[in-house]
Design a protein around this motif. Structure first.
Motif, PDB file in Angstrom:
ATOM      1  N   ASP A  69       0.900  -1.210  -0.040  1.00  0.00           N
ATOM      2  CA  ASP A  69       0.133   0.115   0.102  1.00  0.00           C
ATOM      3  C   ASP A  69       1.070   1.048  -0.117  1.00  0.00           C
ATOM      4  O   ASP A  69       2.047   1.033  -0.029  1.00  0.00           O
ATOM      5  CB  ASP A  69      -0.981   0.013   1.254  1.00  0.00           C
ATOM      6  CG  ASP A  69      -0.146  -0.201   2.506  1.00  0.00           C
ATOM      7  OD1 ASP A  69       0.841   0.176   2.570  1.00  0.00           O
ATOM      8  OD2 ASP A  69      -0.906  -0.660   3.442  1.00  0.00           O
ATOM      9  N   PRO A  71       1.198   3.575   2.625  1.00  0.00           N
ATOM     10  CA  PRO A  71       2.248   3.544   3.760  1.00  0.00           C
ATOM     11  C   PRO A  71       3.457   2.822   3.505  1.00  0.00           C
ATOM     12  O   PRO A  71       4.395   3.187   4.042  1.00  0.00           O
ATOM     13  CB  PRO A  71       1.337   3.072   4.767  1.00  0.00           C
ATOM     14  CG  PRO A  71      -0.013   3.646   4.226  1.00  0.00           C
ATOM     15  CD  PRO A  71      -0.037   3.277   2.730  1.00  0.00           C
ATOM     16  N   MET A  72       3.459   1.783   2.881  1.00  0.00           N
ATOM     17  CA  MET A  72       4.573   0.811   2.877  1.00  0.00           C
ATOM     18  C   MET A  72       5.578   1.476   2.058  1.00  0.00           C
ATOM     19  O   MET A  72       6.725   1.463   2.204  1.00  0.00           O
ATOM     20  CB  MET A  72       4.252  -0.515   2.499  1.00  0.00           C
ATOM     21  CG  MET A  72       5.607  -1.437   2.125  1.00  0.00           C
ATOM     22  SD  MET A  72       5.420  -3.068   1.431  1.00  0.00           S
ATOM     23  CE  MET A  72       4.698  -4.023   2.902  1.00  0.00           C
ATOM     24  N   GLU A  74       5.909   4.484   1.165  1.00  0.00           N
ATOM     25  CA  GLU A  74       6.363   5.713   1.997  1.00  0.00           C
ATOM     26  C   GLU A  74       7.725   5.520   2.776  1.00  0.00           C
ATOM     27  O   GLU A  74       8.548   6.196   3.144  1.00  0.00           O
ATOM     28  CB  GLU A  74       5.300   6.612   2.633  1.00  0.00           C
ATOM     29  CG  GLU A  74       4.467   7.259   1.829  1.00  0.00           C
ATOM     30  CD  GLU A  74       3.498   7.920   2.640  1.00  0.00           C
ATOM     31  OE1 GLU A  74       2.799   7.420   3.600  1.00  0.00           O
ATOM     32  OE2 GLU A  74       2.992   9.204   2.530  1.00  0.00           O
ATOM     33  N   ARG A  75       7.713   4.188   3.025  1.00  0.00           N
ATOM     34  CA  ARG A  75       8.916   3.858   4.055  1.00  0.00           C
ATOM     35  C   ARG A  75      10.124   3.691   3.250  1.00  0.00           C
ATOM     36  O   ARG A  75      11.132   3.675   3.948  1.00  0.00           O
ATOM     37  CB  ARG A  75       8.541   2.514   4.770  1.00  0.00           C
ATOM     38  CG  ARG A  75       7.295   2.693   5.667  1.00  0.00           C
ATOM     39  CD  ARG A  75       7.373   1.374   6.872  1.00  0.00           C
ATOM     40  NE  ARG A  75       7.502   0.137   6.412  1.00  0.00           N
ATOM     41  CZ  ARG A  75       6.460  -0.755   6.280  1.00  0.00           C
ATOM     42  NH1 ARG A  75       5.113  -0.182   6.733  1.00  0.00           N
ATOM     43  NH2 ARG A  75       6.845  -1.936   5.738  1.00  0.00           N
ATOM     44  N   ARG A  84       2.590  11.822  -5.059  1.00  0.00           N
ATOM     45  CA  ARG A  84       1.494  11.304  -4.307  1.00  0.00           C
ATOM     46  C   ARG A  84       0.165  11.259  -4.741  1.00  0.00           C
ATOM     47  O   ARG A  84      -0.430  10.414  -4.478  1.00  0.00           O
ATOM     48  CB  ARG A  84       1.784  12.031  -2.838  1.00  0.00           C
ATOM     49  CG  ARG A  84       1.116  11.718  -1.723  1.00  0.00           C
ATOM     50  CD  ARG A  84       1.190  12.674  -0.647  1.00  0.00           C
ATOM     51  NE  ARG A  84       2.425  12.587  -0.248  1.00  0.00           N
ATOM     52  CZ  ARG A  84       2.656  11.486   0.397  1.00  0.00           C
ATOM     53  NH1 ARG A  84       2.089  10.547   0.825  1.00  0.00           N
ATOM     54  NH2 ARG A  84       4.080  11.617   1.174  1.00  0.00           N
ATOM     55  N   GLU A  88      -2.264   8.095  -4.927  1.00  0.00           N
ATOM     56  CA  GLU A  88      -3.562   8.050  -4.118  1.00  0.00           C
ATOM     57  C   GLU A  88      -4.765   7.736  -5.181  1.00  0.00           C
ATOM     58  O   GLU A  88      -5.565   6.991  -4.712  1.00  0.00           O
ATOM     59  CB  GLU A  88      -3.784   9.368  -3.561  1.00  0.00           C
ATOM     60  CG  GLU A  88      -2.824   9.786  -2.353  1.00  0.00           C
ATOM     61  CD  GLU A  88      -2.882  11.344  -1.974  1.00  0.00           C
ATOM     62  OE1 GLU A  88      -2.463  11.521  -0.768  1.00  0.00           O
ATOM     63  OE2 GLU A  88      -3.465  12.060  -2.838  1.00  0.00           O
TER      64      GLU A  88
END
Length: 324
Positions: A69, A71-72, A74-75, A84, A88
């Motif tokens: 996803d 959030p993953m 973004e790591r 972004r 989205e």
């Protein structure tokens, strides 16, 4: 020989078996909405090396890293505001973004061919659920010998890599049938590195800006699918055919007959109704079927260049390019 595991009846069990092999550093062929991928732990250099070895892939050609996803993702990578927004809207789905890798990311440099960027995408379906259960990125190029036709079924994978691979998860034919569209945002402009399963017109409609297409040959390899010769069958490829030579395989479009097709080794139609989505889904499977006919060459009738036709024509040009 590889084992094909029918994953639709017991997906949880299939995911467990895949994770057990991935944890040992072994690649697993997994279904995605685009094509079947040869997946391995993107943080494990031995696992990544096995991908390159299985495929016979040049190591200067980077791998796409798949995320569960946003959030993953973004790591591991740094998003600018425009990238972004694209993520989205179009994730999960057939879009890859090439972004700067974070210094703290454990994605191994081998997966990104030593570049300071990495292509990331969030697949839909079982692949996404596998990534969520694994909770780490998977490097996953198409599950085929490098330069050849991409696989859209588990059987395609087994026929090509069956002697090298332990497990293929079978979730039926790939829904889209073309690899992801690869984009890179630079100085507020969106560059197209590879057309694919996401129509570039949808990106332009969202952002209100024209996507910059590649100019000429010889560009630096920033992402998969940029080599001049790629997606090639064993047979020769002849594009924009208006007639058929005796013994050729013919792949046509839109239900239109070509003179001489009665003497063809095989006649296939990507979409008798002229539906480009159907044509995209059928492209690689029909190329494999035409190749199996034994014809020395495959003639392709013209395919429109708008919409997904842009990606279809990109694959056909690379399939027809001179081979090293």
């Amino acid at each position: 020989m590889t084992r094909i595991l029918e994953a639709r009846s017991d997906e949880a069990m299939a995911i467990r078996e895949a994770i057990a092999l991935l944890a040992r550093g072994l690649p697993v062929a997994i279904p995605t909405e685009t094509v079947y991928g040869l997946a391995a732990d993107a943080t494990n250099p031995d696992a990544i090396a096995r991908i390159y070895e299985m495929k016979g892939r040049p190591r200067f050609n980077p791998l796409i890293c798949h995320m569960a996803d946003l959030p993953m993702a973004e790591r591991h990578v740094i998003f600018d505001p425009l990238s972004r927004r694209l993520a989205e809207v179009f994730w999960p789905g057939p879009m890859t973004l090439v972004l700067p890798v974070r210094e703290t990311s454990p994605i191994h440099p081998l997966a990104r061919a030593g570049l300071d960027t990495v292509g990331v995408r969030v697949p839909s379906g079982m692949a996404g659920r596998l990534l969520a259960a694994l909770d780490r990125p998977l490097a996953a190029p198409s599950a085929n010998t490098s330069g050849g036709i991409s696989p859209t079924t588990a059987a395609h994978v087994a026929a090509d890599l069956g002697k090298k691979l332990e497990l293929v998860l079978d979730a039926g034919p790939a829904r889209i049938g073309l690899e992801s569209t690869i984009l890179k945002v630079e100085n507020g402009a969106i560059r197209l590195l590879r057309p694919g399963g996401l129509d570039v017109a949808d990106v332009e409609a969202l952002t209100g800006t024209l996507v910059v297409r590649p100019h000429g040959a010889g560009a630096a390899i920033e992402a998969p699918g940029m080599l001049a010769s790629h997606y090639a069958p064993a047979a020769g490829v002849r594009l924009d055919a208006t007639s058929v030579f005796p013994g050729e395989a013919l792949i046509r479009f839109g239900g239109r007959s070509l003179p001489g097709e009665e003497r063809a080794a095989i006649v296939l139609d990507l979409s008798p109704t002229g539906d480009l989505r159907e044509a995209a889904a059928n492209l690689f499977g029909y190329m494999k079927e035409a190749d199996r006919s034994g014809a020395a060459s495959i003639a392709f009738a013209p395919v429109p260049v708008h919409g997904l036709g842009e990606a279809i024509n990109d694959r056909l040009r690379r399939a027809a390019a001179p081979r090293e």
